[in-house]
Design a protein around this motif. Sequence first.
Motif, PDB file in Angstrom:
ATOM      1  N   SER A   1       3.291  10.056  -9.098  1.00  0.00           N
ATOM      2  CA  SER A   1       4.303  10.263  -8.056  1.00  0.00           C
ATOM      3  C   SER A   1       5.562  10.960  -8.538  1.00  0.00           C
ATOM      4  O   SER A   1       6.476  11.190  -7.750  1.00  0.00           O
TER       5      SER A   1
ATOM      6  N   LEU B   1       2.632   7.031 -14.218  1.00  0.00           N
ATOM      7  CA  LEU B   1       3.199   7.196 -12.882  1.00  0.00           C
ATOM      8  C   LEU B   1       4.079   8.439 -12.781  1.00  0.00           C
ATOM      9  O   LEU B   1       3.910   9.255 -11.874  1.00  0.00           O
TER      10      LEU B   1
ATOM     11  N   TYR C   1       8.623  13.374  -1.275  1.00  0.00           N
ATOM     12  CA  TYR C   1       7.858  12.698  -0.233  1.00  0.00           C
ATOM     13  C   TYR C   1       7.530  13.631   0.931  1.00  0.00           C
ATOM     14  O   TYR C   1       6.518  13.459   1.604  1.00  0.00           O
TER      15      TYR C   1
ATOM     16  N   TYR D   1       2.713   2.582  -0.670  1.00  0.00           N
ATOM     17  CA  TYR D   1       3.742   1.540  -0.641  1.00  0.00           C
ATOM     18  C   TYR D   1       3.232   0.258  -1.301  1.00  0.00           C
ATOM     19  O   TYR D   1       3.984  -0.418  -2.019  1.00  0.00           O
TER      20      TYR D   1
ATOM     21  N   GLN E   1       3.379   0.687  -4.887  1.00  0.00           N
ATOM     22  CA  GLN E   1       4.754   0.499  -5.360  1.00  0.00           C
ATOM     23  C   GLN E   1       5.070  -0.985  -5.523  1.00  0.00           C
ATOM     24  O   GLN E   1       5.745  -1.389  -6.480  1.00  0.00           O
TER      25      GLN E   1
ATOM     26  N   PHE F   1       7.240  -4.519   1.053  1.00  0.00           N
ATOM     27  CA  PHE F   1       6.882  -3.099   1.068  1.00  0.00           C
ATOM     28  C   PHE F   1       6.022  -2.742   2.276  1.00  0.00           C
ATOM     29  O   PHE F   1       6.002  -1.585   2.703  1.00  0.00           O
TER      30      PHE F   1
ATOM     31  N   TRP G   1      11.971  -0.035  -4.840  1.00  0.00           N
ATOM     32  CA  TRP G   1      11.148  -0.373  -6.003  1.00  0.00           C
ATOM     33  C   TRP G   1      12.022  -0.805  -7.185  1.00  0.00           C
ATOM     34  O   TRP G   1      11.778  -1.832  -7.810  1.00  0.00           O
TER      35      TRP G   1
ATOM     36  N   VAL H   1      11.952   4.219  -0.570  1.00  0.00           N
ATOM     37  CA  VAL H   1      10.995   3.395  -1.308  1.00  0.00           C
ATOM     38  C   VAL H   1      11.319   3.365  -2.800  1.00  0.00           C
ATOM     39  O   VAL H   1      11.100   2.340  -3.472  1.00  0.00           O
ATOM     40  N   ASP H   2      11.873   4.440  -3.344  1.00  0.00           N
ATOM     41  CA  ASP H   2      12.203   4.452  -4.769  1.00  0.00           C
ATOM     42  C   ASP H   2      13.301   3.448  -5.097  1.00  0.00           C
ATOM     43  O   ASP H   2      13.210   2.696  -6.079  1.00  0.00           O
TER      44      ASP H   2
END
Length: 282
Positions: free
Chosen positions: A243, A238, A110, A129, A132, A35, A55, A51-52
């Motif tokens: 987020s 979360l 984002y 990050y 995450q 990450f 993850w 990033v999602d």
Amino acid sequence: HPMGVNDRRSIPPVMSEPASTHPLLLAGTALSGTFLLLWWRQTRTKNATSVDAAWALAIGGGSLAAAIAGSGAPLQRWLAGLLVGLWSVRLGAHLLRHRVFGHAGEDGRYRAMREHWGERANLHFLWFYQAQAAAAFVFALPAWFLAQHPATSLAPMQVAGLVLFPLAQAGEWLADRQLERHRRDPGQRGRTCRAGLWALSRHPNYFCEWLSWCGIALVAAPAAGSWAFVQPMAMFVLVRYVSGVPYTELQAVKSRGDDYRRYQAETNAFFPWWPRRDGATR
């Protein structure tokens, strides 16, 4: 014999291995490094959308590794790999298709974060990050515990989880399809989706995501004890307060204005319920 939720022997043997070679430490280090590289990439592209998907896929990868390396009964190892793996593949594929490869520019959530943080966006994204990475580590833990579980048959709690999980996944799939159909309709441009599950909750996809992890927790509980319920609690915090909902709604108000404000007044934010006309939401 099958071990109870609070049985200390349910703590897997892997937890007693030397710290320097502990597989969980190695996994955490690998996640942090991965990450960090993804963060460095977004400093160049100014796009954090991937990033999602990273993850979700990281959790699935950790679960698969646990299933392969685990010392538990084959049934429990299969559950560890398949249950979290199926969740990971479904969500990861959906995010890659619709938000990474099928979306021009940065995802609105984002983009809203980047605008909110301004010149310090890269610094804030650095901790985001790494958070995450930490979340992926925590969400892979049920599979690690389950893969060490010696029980050769399913506990009643596990059966309940195996019923809840596919129902929640089906609900999330349905919510995604309903939203996709709304977005493809030219007549609905600039308007908020109120079709199907979206009439009962402003974020039925997030609700079903949380419900999926409640199912996983029930399956993992005979092996992980109360630790199994950390994941659904973390998921709720979360998506509801960090987020998920806040930044999604911030962007929705910017793009749809009064139409979305009316939707907020009429429809519960998270838990599904019939639309209200008095502005009282949950």
